[in-house]
Design a protein around this motif. Structure first.
Motif, short mmCIF file in Angstrom:
data_model
loop_
_atom_site.label_atom_id
_atom_site.label_comp_id
_atom_site.label_asym_id
_atom_site.label_seq_id
_atom_site.Cartn_x
_atom_site.Cartn_y
_atom_site.Cartn_z
N LEU B 75 0.83 -1.20 0.00
CA LEU B 75 0.00 0.00 0.00
C LEU B 75 0.87 1.25 0.00
O LEU B 75 2.03 1.22 0.38
CB LEU B 75 -0.90 0.03 1.25
CG LEU B 75 -1.97 -1.05 1.36
CD1 LEU B 75 -2.77 -0.84 2.64
CD2 LEU B 75 -2.89 -1.03 0.15
N HIS B 76 0.26 2.36 -0.42
CA HIS B 76 0.92 3.65 -0.29
C HIS B 76 1.09 3.99 1.19
O HIS B 76 0.28 3.57 2.03
CB HIS B 76 0.09 4.74 -0.99
CG HIS B 76 0.26 4.72 -2.48
ND1 HIS B 76 1.40 5.17 -3.11
CD2 HIS B 76 -0.56 4.28 -3.46
CE1 HIS B 76 1.26 5.02 -4.41
NE2 HIS B 76 0.09 4.47 -4.66
N LEU B 77 2.14 4.79 1.49
CA LEU B 77 2.50 5.11 2.88
C LEU B 77 1.29 5.53 3.71
O LEU B 77 1.08 5.03 4.82
CB LEU B 77 3.58 6.21 2.90
CG LEU B 77 4.11 6.61 4.28
CD1 LEU B 77 4.91 5.49 4.91
CD2 LEU B 77 4.98 7.86 4.19
N MET B 78 0.47 6.45 3.20
CA MET B 78 -0.65 6.95 4.01
C MET B 78 -1.72 5.88 4.21
O MET B 78 -2.30 5.78 5.29
CB MET B 78 -1.25 8.22 3.38
CG MET B 78 -0.36 9.46 3.48
SD MET B 78 0.42 9.72 5.11
CE MET B 78 -1.03 9.95 6.15
N ASP B 79 -1.96 5.06 3.19
CA ASP B 79 -2.93 3.96 3.34
C ASP B 79 -2.43 2.94 4.37
O ASP B 79 -3.19 2.40 5.17
CB ASP B 79 -3.16 3.25 1.99
CG ASP B 79 -3.77 4.18 0.96
OD1 ASP B 79 -4.50 5.11 1.36
OD2 ASP B 79 -3.51 3.98 -0.24
N TRP B 80 -1.11 2.71 4.32
CA TRP B 80 -0.49 1.78 5.26
C TRP B 80 -0.60 2.33 6.69
O TRP B 80 -1.03 1.62 7.61
CB TRP B 80 0.98 1.58 4.86
CG TRP B 80 1.82 0.81 5.83
CD1 TRP B 80 1.73 -0.51 6.15
CD2 TRP B 80 2.90 1.33 6.62
NE1 TRP B 80 2.68 -0.85 7.06
CE2 TRP B 80 3.41 0.25 7.38
CE3 TRP B 80 3.49 2.58 6.75
CZ2 TRP B 80 4.48 0.41 8.25
CZ3 TRP B 80 4.55 2.73 7.62
CH2 TRP B 80 5.04 1.66 8.37
N LEU B 81 -0.25 3.61 6.86
CA LEU B 81 -0.33 4.22 8.19
C LEU B 81 -1.76 4.18 8.72
O LEU B 81 -1.99 3.99 9.91
CB LEU B 81 0.18 5.67 8.14
CG LEU B 81 1.70 5.81 8.05
CD1 LEU B 81 2.09 7.28 7.86
CD2 LEU B 81 2.40 5.24 9.29
N ASN B 82 -2.74 4.35 7.82
CA ASN B 82 -4.13 4.31 8.25
C ASN B 82 -4.55 2.92 8.73
O ASN B 82 -5.54 2.79 9.44
CB ASN B 82 -5.06 4.78 7.12
CG ASN B 82 -4.99 6.29 6.96
OD1 ASN B 82 -4.65 7.01 7.91
ND2 ASN B 82 -5.27 6.77 5.76
N LEU B 266 8.44 0.69 0.76
CA LEU B 266 7.50 1.82 0.84
C LEU B 266 7.68 2.77 -0.34
O LEU B 266 7.03 3.81 -0.40
CB LEU B 266 7.69 2.57 2.16
CG LEU B 266 7.37 1.79 3.44
CD1 LEU B 266 7.73 2.62 4.67
CD2 LEU B 266 5.90 1.40 3.50
N ALA B 267 8.57 2.41 -1.27
CA ALA B 267 8.81 3.21 -2.48
C ALA B 267 9.25 4.64 -2.13
O ALA B 267 8.91 5.60 -2.81
CB ALA B 267 7.57 3.24 -3.38
N SER B 268 10.06 4.75 -1.06
CA SER B 268 10.54 6.08 -0.66
C SER B 268 11.65 6.59 -1.58
O SER B 268 11.75 7.78 -1.83
CB SER B 268 11.06 6.03 0.79
OG SER B 268 10.06 5.53 1.65
N GLY B 269 12.49 5.68 -2.04
CA GLY B 269 13.60 6.07 -2.92
C GLY B 269 14.87 5.35 -2.52
O GLY B 269 14.85 4.47 -1.67
N ILE B 270 15.98 5.70 -3.17
CA ILE B 270 17.28 5.05 -2.92
C ILE B 270 18.27 6.10 -2.41
O ILE B 270 18.59 7.06 -3.12
CB ILE B 270 17.82 4.39 -4.20
CG1 ILE B 270 16.84 3.31 -4.70
CG2 ILE B 270 19.21 3.80 -3.96
CD1 ILE B 270 17.19 2.69 -6.05
N ALA B 271 18.73 5.94 -1.18
CA ALA B 271 19.67 6.90 -0.60
C ALA B 271 21.01 6.85 -1.33
O ALA B 271 21.44 5.79 -1.80
CB ALA B 271 19.87 6.59 0.88
#
Lengths: 417, 417
Positions: B75-82, B266-271
């Motif tokens: 899920l997208h971050l906000m859906d997951w947090l919910n 979470l598809a945040s990105g790659i540091a």
């Protein structure tokens, strides 16, 4: 008949909290809800609350490269090959047999029930497959006419043997390692002998650009032109693919094999897996050889494939747990041409694994647990063709100590040569 | 005194084919060549040819989120947090204790000797750490003044306790979950109480863009301005960082914690890990919480960090095996403020693990084997502060069955609430 009891179950199509699987000979008789299990006399196996799922199909491998594991890490592809090639030049038949057995030991331990292999001395690989009970689709990585001709004898000796566990494919290493004459000849012989094929395709940018220069077309278009895709083809890597390339694979029923660990470790790139699937390509998973990975753990590839695609596309909903499981099971079986495999349903081949973690717990979602929590070493039972090959630390068809010792001896003698 | 014999050894600085480690109380007395081992009376441990290396330091975690493992995958971050927040809202002290113990069980099994944790009810987490023998740097993820004040009591009760195994940090969840007043107050109190800090920093693009809108500067510059970096700070994620941001962390001695699995899932990105290192930032590794990973396996993070950076930069020579090992060991110990940890040398704390694979073999390069072949479940011995916490399937300070059962009960009661 064997009945797996006290299990969660993921059949490939549905999940059951309280499941049951009955195996009759080499086939599944029943896979579903515990309550619906037919009465009968069974040898019971207590799954201790683990999850039973279809076994893992490793659709691209060079198994005997266990003997080159860890050689030339952290190097550019050509520097790495310059370390690997001198070792391979000294390989003898017995080395390939010993190296393959070590790879099979490692795969069975981690729930791999079948692998598609491209290497040398494939009679030795077939012998290792026959003896150890695993399933495999085998080919030589040909690059000349003589190599192509040699597949005829390999086919006669092994194709369909061991209760159908062994299939032989026409192998052509890649566009850049052979001439168009050889590629055309390989395609013609594959059609003539009724074989599927196995090639490397668009693994690196330089390979893809080189093909454009040499032939004025992409590698996928090149293999279409030479007629390779007239037979079902395992296309390893498929990192640099246009929409048209994807269309070629889809319309010819060719399979794209995603090898995420190898593609990252060798810095080849990230395949557009979701895009390939949307275009209708059958996408399966591979470990590639153990010297560019360095471990034959398809469970790890399954998790990496899912999270890497999410990260690359910046979308956490893509390549979800169901998609990832399908890639590692049914799609792999399809790619290798094992029509009755990859899903747990009545009449299908009994290729299955039991995943039983001791220290993990709590995941209300069986597919998510299998993809994101479970690890290859959590596998406690591996069954191929109805036969248990591994259970709770014990290997039924391999002596681990002897297998490791023989492979180590092969490695040492290669290093001395 | 304990002597580890029949081992390969990677000390963090050098590798030995035929090594030896002597542990005296909570410290290393000797780590090096077998031939140089001092004579004495020892309790011998046969390493059976495995590799001894420094234990793994998990520098960013929310351990008790074992109770939310697998909730809201794909899920997208906000859906997951919910999905996660309503569960967390019902958490009680005992749940956090039980969830943390499950996480510690999982980490000890996979060679983690220390973790940096940010969660709620940290007295319970400290109690679990004290009892189980692991090492930890603990903080609350504060977002208001009251939370910041509560760290005082936590510090008095636990900082430096359990033979120095427990450290307390000032925790501030993130820029976007508190006001500038709160951030300034947290920084001021951290200085006053002599604590280091732990924050989330530049994890997502939207967080970073939001900070620019709210404060006209990047998250790193924001935390510099409020004075947080006046104390050593654990900065989790650091995915969206400018060169100037990296310079701020480097010049203040702050640590960047790379969480590759969580960032991909979470598809945040790659540091930009290699870039951070080049700028002089201390970069360590974390698993993040088990509900965005979903397993606390720092060995897997170490391999993924290395191959992901190679893939992202299209250069297989970057983040080599030595760099990856350092991130997972010494750099993590540094980030958590455990000055005597992270390397096996005389006088250092005896935090070590034994890696012993049964089915893998052949890797002529010890660091490459540890990073690219070894898996968390290959760990057969975990020692923290000179005490063996896990060996060959046995946990010395935890009952696995009871730990799993209690966590499952906590999960079920949360779901009923």
């Amino acid at each position: 008949m064997i009945r797996l009891e006290n299990i969660h179950l993921y059949t490939g199509e549905a999940a059951f909290e309280n499941g049951c699987v009955v195996v009759d000979g080499d086939r599944i008789l029943y896979a579903g809800e515990w309550d619906g299990c037919p009465a009968g006399r069974y040898d019971s196996i207590d799954g201790r609350g683990g999850i039973v799922m279809p076994g893992l199909y490793n659709a691209h491998c060079h198994a005997a490269m266990t003997l080159e594991r860890g050689v030339g890490s952290d190097l550019h592809l050509m520097d790495w090959l310059n370390q690997v090639f001198p070792i391979e030049a000294n390989l003898k038949e017995r080395d390939v047999y010993d190296g393959t057995k070590l790879a099979i030991l490692e795969m069975i331990r981690r729930g791999v029930v079948s692998f598609a292999d491209m290497y040398y001395f494939m009679d030795e690989v077939a012998r290792a497959v026959e003896e150890t009970g695993i399933r495999a689709n085998l080919c030589r990585g040909c690059s000349d006419l003589q190599g192509v001709d040699s597949i005829s004898a390999l086919k006669d000796a092994w194709d369909g043997k061991a209760n159908g566990r062994i299939r032989i494919s026409m192998g052509l290493h890649a566009e850049y390692t052979s001439t168009m004459d050889v590629a055309q000849y390989a395609a013609q012989k594959a059609r003539e002998w009724g074989l599927s094929a196995h090639i490397h395709l668009a693994e690196t940018r330089s390979e893809t650009m080189g093909c454009m220069e040499r032939h004025g077309c992409t590698p996928a278009e090149y293999f279409r032109r030479v007629g390779m895709f007239d037979v079902p083809t395992i296309c390893a890597h498929c990192v640099y693919m246009t929409d048209e390339d994807m269309g070629i694979l889809a319309s010819h029923g060719a399979s794209a094999i995603h090898n995420p660990t190898s593609n990252l470790k060798l810095a080849s790139g990230i395949a557009k897996v979701t895009h390939l699937m949307e275009k209708g390509v059958n996408v399966a998973l591979g470990t590639d050889g153990p010297s560019s990975n360095n471990v034959l753990d398809l469970m790890a590839e399954m998790k990496l494939a899912s999270i890497l695609q999410k990260g690359a596309l910046e979308d956490p909903t893509v390549l979800n747990a169901h998609d990832a499981l399908k890639m590692a099971t049914l799609n792999g079986a399809k790619a290798m041409g094992f029509a009755d495999c990859g899903v747990l349903a009545p009449g299908k081949k009994a290729d299955l694994i039991l995943v039983n973690d001791e220290t993990l717990a709590i995941c209300p979602d069986i597919p998510a647990e299998l993809v994101y929590c479970a690890q290859g070493l959590d596998v406690t039972l591996t069954m191929v063709d109805g036969r248990i090959l591994y259970r709770d630390g014990e290997f039924m068809t391999l002596d681990p100590k002897e297998t490791v010792a023989r492979a180590m001896e092969a490695y040492r003698s290669l290093m001395r040569a």
